[in-house]
Design a protein around this motif. Structure first.
Motif, PDB file in Angstrom:
ATOM      1  N   LEU A  23       0.391  -1.680   0.009  1.00 57.42           N
ATOM      2  CA  LEU A  23      -0.145  -0.062  -0.026  1.00 57.42           C
ATOM      3  C   LEU A  23       0.558   1.472   0.379  1.00 57.42           C
ATOM      4  CD1 LEU A  23      -2.888  -0.904   3.064  1.00 57.42           C
ATOM      5  CD2 LEU A  23      -2.789  -0.929   0.306  1.00 57.42           C
ATOM      6  N   LEU A  24       2.200   1.579   1.046  1.00 60.80           N
ATOM      7  CA  LEU A  24       2.654   2.757   0.412  1.00 60.80           C
ATOM      8  C   LEU A  24       3.585   2.721  -0.632  1.00 60.80           C
ATOM      9  CD1 LEU A  24       4.252   1.891   4.555  1.00 60.80           C
ATOM     10  CD2 LEU A  24       2.653   3.650   3.501  1.00 60.80           C
ATOM     11  N   VAL A  25       3.718   1.917  -1.118  1.00 58.40           N
ATOM     12  CA  VAL A  25       5.104   1.777  -2.737  1.00 58.40           C
ATOM     13  C   VAL A  25       3.664   2.551  -3.169  1.00 58.40           C
ATOM     14  CG1 VAL A  25       6.011   0.326  -3.969  1.00 58.40           C
ATOM     15  CG2 VAL A  25       6.188   0.062  -1.959  1.00 58.40           C
ATOM     16  N   GLY A  26       2.606   1.601  -3.527  1.00 51.97           N
ATOM     17  CA  GLY A  26       0.958   1.923  -4.240  1.00 51.97           C
ATOM     18  C   GLY A  26       1.334   3.800  -4.463  1.00 51.97           C
ATOM     19  N   LEU A  27       0.803   4.566  -2.760  1.00 56.70           N
ATOM     20  CA  LEU A  27       0.778   5.404  -2.807  1.00 56.70           C
ATOM     21  C   LEU A  27       2.041   6.213  -3.480  1.00 56.70           C
ATOM     22  CD1 LEU A  27      -1.041   7.277  -1.053  1.00 56.70           C
ATOM     23  CD2 LEU A  27       0.127   6.817   1.265  1.00 56.70           C
ATOM     24  N   ILE A  28       2.964   5.883  -2.662  1.00 57.48           N
ATOM     25  CA  ILE A  28       4.666   6.734  -3.242  1.00 57.48           C
ATOM     26  C   ILE A  28       4.379   6.977  -4.918  1.00 57.48           C
ATOM     27  CG2 ILE A  28       6.911   6.746  -4.158  1.00 57.48           C
ATOM     28  CD1 ILE A  28       6.979   5.318  -0.695  1.00 57.48           C
ATOM     29  N   PHE A  29       3.909   5.634  -5.726  1.00 57.20           N
ATOM     30  CA  PHE A  29       3.667   6.248  -6.866  1.00 57.20           C
ATOM     31  C   PHE A  29       3.005   6.496  -7.116  1.00 57.20           C
ATOM     32  CE2 PHE A  29       6.036   1.863  -7.476  1.00 57.20           C
ATOM     33  CZ  PHE A  29       7.024   2.341  -7.863  1.00 57.20           C
ATOM     34  N   PHE A  30       1.517   6.702  -7.038  1.00 62.60           N
ATOM     35  CA  PHE A  30       0.143   7.790  -6.932  1.00 62.60           C
ATOM     36  C   PHE A  30       0.734   9.350  -6.914  1.00 62.60           C
ATOM     37  CE2 PHE A  30      -3.202   9.691  -6.249  1.00 62.60           C
ATOM     38  CZ  PHE A  30      -4.294   9.835  -6.564  1.00 62.60           C
ATOM     39  N   ILE A  31       1.483   8.978  -6.135  1.00 66.13           N
ATOM     40  CA  ILE A  31       1.756  11.055  -5.421  1.00 66.13           C
ATOM     41  C   ILE A  31       2.790  10.847  -6.931  1.00 66.13           C
ATOM     42  CG2 ILE A  31       3.783  12.123  -4.140  1.00 66.13           C
ATOM     43  CD1 ILE A  31       1.951  10.542  -1.667  1.00 66.13           C
ATOM     44  N   ASN A  32       3.204  10.100  -6.546  1.00 66.26           N
ATOM     45  CA  ASN A  32       4.814  10.769  -7.932  1.00 66.26           C
ATOM     46  C   ASN A  32       4.071  11.289  -9.414  1.00 66.26           C
ATOM     47  OD1 ASN A  32       7.597  10.815  -6.472  1.00 66.26           O
ATOM     48  ND2 ASN A  32       7.246   8.460  -6.613  1.00 66.26           N
ATOM     49  N   ARG A  33       2.769  10.308  -9.620  1.00 67.12           N
ATOM     50  CA  ARG A  33       2.210  10.773 -10.875  1.00 67.12           C
ATOM     51  C   ARG A  33       1.156  12.254 -10.301  1.00 67.12           C
ATOM     52  NH1 ARG A  33      -1.227   6.147 -12.688  1.00 67.12           N
ATOM     53  NH2 ARG A  33      -2.288   8.262 -14.359  1.00 67.12           N
ATOM     54  N   ARG A  34       0.793  12.180  -9.239  1.00 67.62           N
ATOM     55  CA  ARG A  34      -0.087  13.466  -9.511  1.00 67.62           C
ATOM     56  C   ARG A  34       0.219  14.663  -9.156  1.00 67.62           C
ATOM     57  NH1 ARG A  34      -4.619  12.207 -11.933  1.00 67.62           N
ATOM     58  NH2 ARG A  34      -4.863   9.863 -12.001  1.00 67.62           N
ATOM     59  N   THR A  42       6.898  12.722  -1.205  1.00 66.77           N
ATOM     60  CA  THR A  42       7.561  11.510  -0.817  1.00 66.77           C
ATOM     61  C   THR A  42       7.909  11.180   0.203  1.00 66.77           C
ATOM     62  OG1 THR A  42       7.260  11.100  -3.901  1.00 66.77           O
ATOM     63  CG2 THR A  42       8.466   9.577  -2.393  1.00 66.77           C
ATOM     64  N   LEU A  43       8.690  12.443   0.404  1.00 66.59           N
ATOM     65  CA  LEU A  43       9.590  11.937   1.801  1.00 66.59           C
ATOM     66  C   LEU A  43       8.808  11.694   3.046  1.00 66.59           C
ATOM     67  CD1 LEU A  43      13.573  13.859   0.708  1.00 66.59           C
ATOM     68  CD2 LEU A  43      12.811  11.609   1.581  1.00 66.59           C
ATOM     69  N   LEU A  44       7.856  12.506   2.599  1.00 66.15           N
ATOM     70  CA  LEU A  44       6.395  12.828   3.981  1.00 66.15           C
ATOM     71  C   LEU A  44       5.656  11.321   4.049  1.00 66.15           C
ATOM     72  CD1 LEU A  44       5.330  16.252   2.889  1.00 66.15           C
ATOM     73  CD2 LEU A  44       6.558  15.788   5.127  1.00 66.15           C
ATOM     74  N   ILE A  45       5.936  10.701   3.743  1.00 64.27           N
ATOM     75  CA  ILE A  45       5.819   9.264   3.247  1.00 64.27           C
ATOM     76  C   ILE A  45       6.694   8.052   3.766  1.00 64.27           C
ATOM     77  CG2 ILE A  45       4.833   6.839   2.349  1.00 64.27           C
ATOM     78  CD1 ILE A  45       2.795   9.141   0.753  1.00 64.27           C
ATOM     79  N   PHE A  46       7.617   8.401   2.850  1.00 62.82           N
ATOM     80  CA  PHE A  46       8.615   7.639   3.493  1.00 62.82           C
ATOM     81  C   PHE A  46       9.489   8.084   4.914  1.00 62.82           C
ATOM     82  CE2 PHE A  46      13.438   6.000   3.088  1.00 62.82           C
ATOM     83  CZ  PHE A  46      13.546   5.166   2.451  1.00 62.82           C
ATOM     84  N   ILE A  47      10.216   8.558   5.046  1.00 61.38           N
ATOM     85  CA  ILE A  47      10.262   9.396   6.442  1.00 61.38           C
ATOM     86  C   ILE A  47      10.034   8.218   7.439  1.00 61.38           C
ATOM     87  CG2 ILE A  47      10.876  10.484   8.116  1.00 61.38           C
ATOM     88  CD1 ILE A  47      12.643  12.268   5.637  1.00 61.38           C
ATOM     89  N   PRO A  48       8.420   8.440   8.085  1.00 59.62           N
ATOM     90  CA  PRO A  48       8.004   7.320   9.058  1.00 59.62           C
ATOM     91  C   PRO A  48       7.662   6.087   8.369  1.00 59.62           C
ATOM     92  CG  PRO A  48       6.265   9.744   7.961  1.00 59.62           C
ATOM     93  CD  PRO A  48       7.772   9.716   6.708  1.00 59.62           C
ATOM     94  N   THR A  49       7.643   6.195   7.768  1.00 59.99           N
ATOM     95  CA  THR A  49       7.816   4.162   7.660  1.00 59.99           C
ATOM     96  C   THR A  49       8.949   3.514   7.436  1.00 59.99           C
ATOM     97  OG1 THR A  49       6.316   4.645   5.414  1.00 59.99           O
ATOM     98  CG2 THR A  49       7.386   3.020   5.176  1.00 59.99           C
ATOM     99  N   ALA A  50      10.111   4.299   7.002  1.00 58.62           N
ATOM    100  CA  ALA A  50      11.297   4.067   7.190  1.00 58.62           C
ATOM    101  C   ALA A  50      11.586   3.933   8.907  1.00 58.62           C
ATOM    102  CB  ALA A  50      12.552   4.762   6.643  1.00 58.62           C
ATOM    103  N   SER A  51      11.401   4.760   9.210  1.00 62.72           N
ATOM    104  CA  SER A  51      11.166   5.165  10.966  1.00 62.72           C
ATOM    105  C   SER A  51      10.102   3.607  11.363  1.00 62.72           C
ATOM    106  CB  SER A  51      11.039   6.203  11.623  1.00 62.72           C
ATOM    107  OG  SER A  51       9.722   6.469  11.922  1.00 62.72           O
TER     108      SER A  51
END
Length: 167
Positions: A23-34, A42-51
């Motif tokens: 779901l997170l990977v799909g959300l990042i791809f969706f944000i990158n397209r839109r 993408t960093l706003l999603i990636f950083i909390p996920t990585a933590s």
């Protein structure tokens, strides 16, 4: 909380991370397209996920230390209180109990290198018992691998001991 409760929490935590990853990977791809500024979002999603992932692995280390402290606490009483059964035969307890008091998880991981000369020890103190599997190290003669399976779980704690005498 018992060790089993901590292990159950880790299992649930791991399932959440594994099933939420697509779901997170799909959300990042969706944000990158839109998005007009995809890197920032993408960093706003990636950083909390990585933590979250990092905290999961830190929790695993915490869990190993918790099991290690439980085994050390179990072995903290006087030697006379223990009965040790090695592969079905009663044995003296002093050397093994002394070694368990200084058991360590340093430089161990879940896939230890050697599993030669397995021995099973059942350590009984009063109404409590602890079952350990002990293996010789193929690379060093001065220490042994200790595997403790937490009762009611599949979680295997792997530590090492350096005894004064051979078991």
């Amino acid at each position: 909380m018992s060790i089993k409760d901590y292990i159950d929490i880790q299992y649930i935590w791991g399932l959440m991370l594994v099933f939420s990853s697509p779901l997170l990977v799909g959300l990042i791809f969706f944000i990158n397209r839109r998005a007009t500024k995809p890197l920032k979002k993408t960093l706003l999603i990636f950083i909390p996920t990585a933590s979250l992932w990092l905290s999961f692995f830190l929790y695993d280390n915490f869990l190993m230390l918790k099991v290690e402290s439980e085994v050390r606490e179990y072995a903290s009483n006087p030697y006379e209180e223990y009965i040790i059964i090695k592969d079905g035969k009663i044995q003296s307890s002093e050397a093994l109990i002394y070694a368990l008091r200084s058991m360590s998880t340093k430089f161990t991981n879940k896939t230890f290198s050697s599993r030669i000369n397995e021995r099973t020890y059942k350590i009984i103190r009063g109404s409590h018992s602890l079952t350990l599997r002990v293996f010789d190290s193929s690379s060093r003669e001065s220490f042994y691998w200790v595997v403790y399976t937490v009762p009611g779980t599949n979680y295997e704690y792997i530590g090492r001991i350096q005894p004064n005498e051979t078991y």
